[in-house]
Design an enzyme around this catalytic site. Structure first.
Site, PDB file in Angstrom:
ATOM      1  N   LYS A 198       0.832  -1.206   0.000  1.00 53.73           N
ATOM      2  CA  LYS A 198       0.000   0.000   0.000  1.00 53.73           C
ATOM      3  C   LYS A 198       0.872   1.263   0.000  1.00 53.73           C
ATOM      4  O   LYS A 198       0.670   2.170  -0.796  1.00 53.73           O
ATOM      5  CB  LYS A 198      -0.922  -0.017   1.220  1.00 53.73           C
ATOM      6  CG  LYS A 198      -2.007   1.050   1.161  1.00 53.73           C
ATOM      7  CD  LYS A 198      -2.744   1.145   2.475  1.00 53.73           C
ATOM      8  CE  LYS A 198      -3.687   0.003   2.717  1.00 53.73           C
ATOM      9  NZ  LYS A 198      -5.009   0.218   2.149  1.00 53.73           N
ATOM     10  N   ARG A 232      -3.118   2.975   8.728  1.00 57.66           N
ATOM     11  CA  ARG A 232      -3.439   1.702   8.073  1.00 57.66           C
ATOM     12  C   ARG A 232      -2.223   0.808   7.982  1.00 57.66           C
ATOM     13  O   ARG A 232      -1.105   1.283   7.813  1.00 57.66           O
ATOM     14  CB  ARG A 232      -3.912   1.927   6.631  1.00 57.66           C
ATOM     15  CG  ARG A 232      -5.200   2.656   6.483  1.00 57.66           C
ATOM     16  CD  ARG A 232      -5.427   2.901   4.981  1.00 57.66           C
ATOM     17  NE  ARG A 232      -6.368   3.957   4.759  1.00 57.66           N
ATOM     18  CZ  ARG A 232      -7.642   3.758   4.425  1.00 57.66           C
ATOM     19  NH1 ARG A 232      -8.101   2.546   4.275  1.00 57.66           N
ATOM     20  NH2 ARG A 232      -8.446   4.775   4.232  1.00 57.66           N
ATOM     21  N   GLY A 264      -8.033  -7.448   4.786  1.00 60.32           N
ATOM     22  CA  GLY A 264      -8.863  -7.559   5.991  1.00 60.32           C
ATOM     23  C   GLY A 264      -8.203  -8.268   7.163  1.00 60.32           C
ATOM     24  O   GLY A 264      -8.838  -8.474   8.194  1.00 60.32           O
ATOM     25  N   MET A 274      -5.390  -7.320   8.838  1.00 61.88           N
ATOM     26  CA  MET A 274      -4.782  -6.461   9.857  1.00 61.88           C
ATOM     27  C   MET A 274      -5.691  -5.251  10.100  1.00 61.88           C
ATOM     28  O   MET A 274      -6.719  -5.106   9.479  1.00 61.88           O
ATOM     29  CB  MET A 274      -3.384  -6.053   9.408  1.00 61.88           C
ATOM     30  CG  MET A 274      -2.414  -7.223   9.463  1.00 61.88           C
ATOM     31  SD  MET A 274      -0.770  -6.745   9.035  1.00 61.88           S
ATOM     32  CE  MET A 274      -0.885  -6.506   7.294  1.00 61.88           C
ATOM     33  N   ARG A 331      -3.651  -1.166  -6.530  1.00 60.72           N
ATOM     34  CA  ARG A 331      -2.901  -2.433  -6.416  1.00 60.72           C
ATOM     35  C   ARG A 331      -3.328  -3.331  -7.568  1.00 60.72           C
ATOM     36  O   ARG A 331      -4.380  -3.105  -8.175  1.00 60.72           O
ATOM     37  CB  ARG A 331      -3.170  -3.104  -5.078  1.00 60.72           C
ATOM     38  CG  ARG A 331      -4.620  -3.458  -4.871  1.00 60.72           C
ATOM     39  CD  ARG A 331      -4.860  -4.052  -3.511  1.00 60.72           C
ATOM     40  NE  ARG A 331      -6.302  -4.167  -3.282  1.00 60.72           N
ATOM     41  CZ  ARG A 331      -6.855  -4.389  -2.118  1.00 60.72           C
ATOM     42  NH1 ARG A 331      -6.125  -4.523  -1.057  1.00 60.72           N
ATOM     43  NH2 ARG A 331      -8.157  -4.495  -1.989  1.00 60.72           N
ATOM     44  N   HIS A 367      -5.462 -42.838  -2.251  1.00 60.99           N
ATOM     45  CA  HIS A 367      -5.709 -43.569  -3.495  1.00 60.99           C
ATOM     46  C   HIS A 367      -6.759 -42.849  -4.338  1.00 60.99           C
ATOM     47  O   HIS A 367      -6.564 -42.579  -5.523  1.00 60.99           O
ATOM     48  CB  HIS A 367      -6.164 -44.994  -3.151  1.00 60.99           C
ATOM     49  CG  HIS A 367      -6.463 -45.820  -4.345  1.00 60.99           C
ATOM     50  ND1 HIS A 367      -7.725 -45.910  -4.880  1.00 60.99           N
ATOM     51  CD2 HIS A 367      -5.662 -46.561  -5.149  1.00 60.99           C
ATOM     52  CE1 HIS A 367      -7.695 -46.691  -5.943  1.00 60.99           C
ATOM     53  NE2 HIS A 367      -6.452 -47.104  -6.124  1.00 60.99           N
ATOM     54  N   SER A 381      13.549 -42.242 -13.333  1.00 64.23           N
ATOM     55  CA  SER A 381      12.351 -41.442 -13.136  1.00 64.23           C
ATOM     56  C   SER A 381      12.106 -41.377 -11.637  1.00 64.23           C
ATOM     57  O   SER A 381      11.989 -42.410 -10.982  1.00 64.23           O
ATOM     58  CB  SER A 381      11.172 -42.095 -13.858  1.00 64.23           C
ATOM     59  OG  SER A 381      10.023 -41.341 -13.627  1.00 64.23           O
ATOM     60  N   CYS A 415       7.947 -38.587 -11.929  1.00 64.14           N
ATOM     61  CA  CYS A 415       6.602 -39.056 -12.261  1.00 64.14           C
ATOM     62  C   CYS A 415       5.710 -39.182 -11.030  1.00 64.14           C
ATOM     63  O   CYS A 415       4.590 -39.661 -11.126  1.00 64.14           O
ATOM     64  CB  CYS A 415       6.653 -40.366 -13.027  1.00 64.14           C
ATOM     65  SG  CYS A 415       7.341 -41.717 -12.073  1.00 64.14           S
ATOM     66  N   TYR A 462      12.486 -33.925 -17.883  1.00 64.80           N
ATOM     67  CA  TYR A 462      11.031 -33.821 -18.059  1.00 64.80           C
ATOM     68  C   TYR A 462      10.299 -34.011 -16.741  1.00 64.80           C
ATOM     69  O   TYR A 462      10.872 -34.507 -15.759  1.00 64.80           O
ATOM     70  CB  TYR A 462      10.522 -34.850 -19.081  1.00 64.80           C
ATOM     71  CG  TYR A 462      10.609 -36.297 -18.609  1.00 64.80           C
ATOM     72  CD1 TYR A 462       9.579 -36.865 -17.864  1.00 64.80           C
ATOM     73  CD2 TYR A 462      11.714 -37.085 -18.916  1.00 64.80           C
ATOM     74  CE1 TYR A 462       9.655 -38.188 -17.432  1.00 64.80           C
ATOM     75  CE2 TYR A 462      11.804 -38.396 -18.486  1.00 64.80           C
ATOM     76  CZ  TYR A 462      10.766 -38.940 -17.738  1.00 64.80           C
ATOM     77  OH  TYR A 462      10.840 -40.231 -17.294  1.00 64.80           O
TER      78      TYR A 462
END
Ligand code: PEP
Ligand code: MG
Length: 876
Positions: free
Chosen positions: A26, A96, A105, A107, A340, A456, A765, A832, A852
């Site tokens: 801010k 503020r 909201g 603080m 902002r 699972h 992997s 993976c 990858y």
């Protein structure tokens, strides 16, 4: 000494200092707006460094700091030509909070500071508006008492409510000056009673109290919780902004409003906002009066409206992002109170990023960095129609996104039966096991009472792209009576419910959904992402349907084909069970021979879809007992089918029982004990290749992956088994076969001995699900019971099964990468585990120089974008 207080730049005396770390978001933005010459009420920011000192200093503000604050107040007085605590023209200020990132909201804020019994009269005389002055004063007493003196707001609210009741009015706006006078006296009595002190009349005492309270609010319970959820470090601290008050409620030439520089819901470039004439900011937010569309300001205050539009453009040009703005008009003078980056929907985020590239505001690289990969999820699945009415009956973990409605069913068979009748089912289980795989496939969504984000149900559902809510402990399932209860609701099998796997909510009845659209701007962002990423993105998939989806989402190969999932198909499970129950090699081979054609066809189908792209096939991994029948009825059915006694099956089940199956007879240990199983699987892979060749399907180079390896000897033995099988097929079909053999690295020992293992592996992997489980020694299936306690106690910042634990598991990955490549430069490395679809973990994979990532089909676009961001961030 560090500079501790920064004046907004409109005084012209300061440098263009502007850092969010020091000034908070801010403060930095107010300073920036002032520097741009925009009308910002004069003020200054006390830096986050002072917050740090405040906590070191036993929550006290040093005298020296307060002297500096008073000096700055003097400067504001000069500019505003008002005086703090003055009896004729008093200066009022707001105090503020403002941390580095916005914590809306969380603080505290205090407005109208500087009013007391005397200055309020001055304000009344100055504005000729007694009602306004008294209303402002009572607001200060309320806020100050709550924030600084710790008196609950309801003491004051109650007084107002009771008073309105006696007076017979509904709105606060109906109260007159006299009414507020009476209430102010009552408020002051509350303060006296609760604190044994009078409400402070000394404006400097007010100021000091307010600054301390705002710093203290950094450590309020709600702020701490918010930080934990949003991974915001505790040590950042907040800045405090002190600013001249301006009033939008001093008459009809006053107004207050909020605006976005673009539509935050659609992303369209248009004026979007609301305002109220003769009102304060909180009136717009509180909803006591209905605000007007900002466009109508063009008529009511056209000059101000035009000025605002110009400011919108200026701010967008400066910040190069959509802004969320607060403003006030005081006697026809516009004041900017905040700007902002605005929060936006996923769709808007994409549209704004793409539009801004076209408008030449940002580069395509910047656009790629602008879109949070996690929000893409909401665009890939059907989502609940926002406008639809919803009756929420339970909630659980948002385990797999998307929304689905269907008939409640508690059994896998029933889910399949409903599918055959083209009806949608929601499979409701206490938890799921591999046996439920067909039911999960058949169902439109899955709801479980137990299990975490890597249970699972959650893993499989994500893999299938099926909505899933897991761990909904509110629901109590009664399988026998085919119903579940949740609070006062009793839902019977066959009743329709809707689940939203994005929010974890369960709703009664069918809630309408909307379909995803992935063309246009979405596809543009993805094209740019592909241009900038280095990591390849593969998918974890084993069914043709999932593989097709993954290809549509841009998967560049299969990184994990879990062959065990193929074993659960209704037609083959009997042969699988026969194989497991066999006591002799001969019987086992017979059963395997029945499975062979199924496996071969599976691979042909997948190779066809992958059209030459790499496919990593993992040989059988789970403990065998997972395939065994569980209920008496199943045992009986199988006994009949296999023509053996029930007892025979039961005793085999007992024999196969393991205390700790995840560390038991599974993975490559099965291949060592029963080489014929892996042999059959390899035969199926190579025969599928031969078949593809015959059918002129583009050849795939399969990567055969051995699970749960911990020693070089295991892979050495199994590699030669693969080779032997390949040689046989080559000979039979007179073809050349190209393939790779590699291993999963999912045990710490494998990571440490990577150099030896790489001798026999063409690729690694990282199976980070098991690697996390075995590194921490925490069961991936049972961790849900205590993980929350660990996160709450700051032992874990994040669930390590969701986001990679860089310090432990990550260290092992780095060790394995280094040692593996030391042995074999060409070693291909990927991941993976579930982490392969998690943006933070993908950033780690880029840093760890993997080749990858592989993830479930619906996470492929997320991984593509995250991989691009990881690379761009690394380059920055
Ligand atoms: C893993 O352990 O990370 C992995 C991918 O294998 P699975 O989840 O099948 O054990
Ligand atoms: Mg594993």
């Amino acid at each position: 000494m560090d500079k501790l207080i920064y004046r907004f730049n409109n005084q012209g005396s300061q440098s263009s200092f502007n850092s969010k770390n020091i000034l908070g978001g801010k403060g930095a933005n107010l300073a920036q707006m002032a520097k741009l010459g925009l009308p910002v009420p004069p003020g200054f920011t006390i830096s986050t460094k002072v917050c740090e000192d405040f906590y070191k200093n036993n929550k006290k503000i040093s005298k020296k700091i307060f002297q500096q604050v008073k000096k700055e107040i003097k400067i504001i007085e000069k500019i505003s030509k008002k005086k703090f605590g003055d009896l004729s023209n008093p200066l009022l200020v707001s105090v503020r909070s403002g941390s580095k990132v916005s914590m809306p909201g969380m603080m505290d804020t205090i407005l109208n500071l500087g009013l007391n019994d005397k200055t309020v009269i001055a304000l009344k005389n100055k504005t000729s508006n007694g009602r306004f002055a008294k209303d402002s004063y009572r607001r200060l007493i309320q806020m100050y008492s709550n924030v600084v003196l710790g008196i609950e707001s309801y003491f004051f609210e109650e007084l107002i409510d009771n008073y309105k009741l006696t007076k017979g009015v509904i709105q606060d706006t109906e109260l007159e000056e006299d009414d507020w006078d009476g209430l102010i006296n009552n408020f002051k009595e509350v303060v006296k009673e609760k604190t044994r002190k009078n409400f402070p009349q000394d404006v400097n005492e007010q100021l000091q109290g307010a600054i301390s309270a705002v710093f203290s609010s950094w450590n309020s319970k709600r702020a701490k919780t918010y930080r934990r959820i949003n991974s915001i470090p505790d040590h950042w601290g907040t800045a405090v902004n002190i600013q001249t008050m301006v009033f939008g409620n001093m008459g009809d030439d006053c107004a207050t409003g909020v605006a976005f520089t673009r539509n935050p819901s659609t992303g369209k470039k248009e004026v979007f906002g609301e305002y109220l004439i003769n009102a304060q900011g909180e009136d717009v937010v509180a909803g006591t009066r209905t605000p007007k569309n900002l466009l109508s300001m063009n008529k009511s205050m056209s000059k101000i409206f035009q000025q605002l539009k110009k400011i919108f453009n200026l701010l967008e040009n400066k910040y190069k992002d959509m802004q969320d703005i607060e403003f006030t008009v005081e006697n026809n003078q516009l004041w900017m109170l905040q700007t902002r980056s605005g929060k936006r929907t996923a769709r808007a985020a994409i549209k704004i990023a793409v539009d801004m590239v076209q408008e030449k505001l940002i580069s395509s690289k910047e656009a790629v960095l602008r879109v949070d990969p996690n929000i893409l999820d909401t665009l890939l699945h059907p989502t609940l129609d926002e406008k639809a009415e919803k009756k929420i009956i339970a909630s659980g973990l948002p385990a797999s996104p998307g929304a689905a409605s269907g008939k409640v069913t508690f059994s896998t068979d029933e889910a399949e039966r409903l599918k055959e009748q083209q009806q949608n089912a929601i499979l409701v289980r206490v938890e799921t096991s591999p046996e439920d795989i067909n039911g999960m496939h058949a169902a439109s969504g899955i709801l479980t009472a137990r299990g975490g984000m890597t249970s699972h149900a959650a893993v499989i559902a994500r893999g299938m792209g099926k909505p899933c809510v897991s761990g909904s402990s509110e629901i109590k399932i009664d399988y026998e009576n085919k119903l579940f209860k949740s609070g006062n609701y009793v839902i019977k099998a066959g009743e329709i419910i809707t689940i939203d796997g994005g929010s974890g909510k369960v709703m009664l009845g069918k809630v309408p959904t909307v379909k995803p659209d992935m063309s246009g701007d979405f596809s543009k962002i993805m094209t740019w992402a592909d241009k900038y990423r280095k990591l390849k993105v593969r998918t974890n998939s084993e069914t043709p349907a999932d593989t097709k989806i993954a290809r549509e989402f841009g998967a560049e190969g299969i990184g994990l084909c879990r062959t065990e999932h193929m074993f659960f198909d209704e037609k083959r499970i009997i042969s699988v069970r026969q194989m497991i129950l066999s006591k002799t090699l001969e019987d086992r081979k017979k059963a395997l021979a029945k499975l062979l054609p199924y496996q071969r066809n599976d691979f042909i189908e997948i190779f066809k879809i992958m059209n030459g792209l790499p496919v990593t096939v993992r040989l059988l991994d789970p403990p065998l007992h997972e395939f065994l029948p569980k209920t008496d009825k199943d045992i009986e059915d199988i006994a009949k089918e296999l023509n053996i006694s029930n007892q025979n099956i039961k005793s085999r089940i007992i024999e196969l029982h393991e205390q700790n199956p995840m560390l038991g007879h599974r993975g490559c240990r099965l291949g060592i004990s029963f080489p014929e199983i892996y042999q059959m699987q390899c035969q199926a892979i190579f025969e599928a290749l031969a078949e593809c060749k015959k059918k002129k399907i583009k050849p795939v180079i399969p990567e055969i992956m051995i699970p749960l390896v911990s020693t070089a000897s295991e892979i050495k033995i199994l590699r030669s088994l693969v080779k032997k099988t390949a040689e046989e097929i080559k000979k039979i079909h007179s073809i050349k076969i190209k393939y790779y053999v590699g291993t999963m690295i999912e045990l710490p020992r494998a990571a440490l001995r990577a150099k030896d293992i790489a001798k026999y592996a063409d690729f690694f992997s990282f199976g980070t699900n098991d690697l996390t489980q075995t590194t921490f020694g925490i069961s991936r299936d049972d961790s849900g019971k205590f993980l929350n306690d660990y996160v709450e106690n700051n032992i874990f910042y994040e669930d390590p099964f969701v986001s990679i634990d860089e310090r432990g598991v990550g260290e092992l990955i780095k060790i394995a990468t280094e040692r593996g490549r030391m042995q074999k430069k060409s070693l291909k490395l990927g991941i993976c585990g579930e982490h392969g679809g998690d943006p933070a973990s993908i950033e780690f994979c880029e840093k760890a120089k993997l080749n990858y990532v592989s993830c479930s089909p619906y996470r492929v676009p997320i991984a593509r974008l995250a991989a691009a961001q990881a690379y761009l961030k690394k380059k920055k």
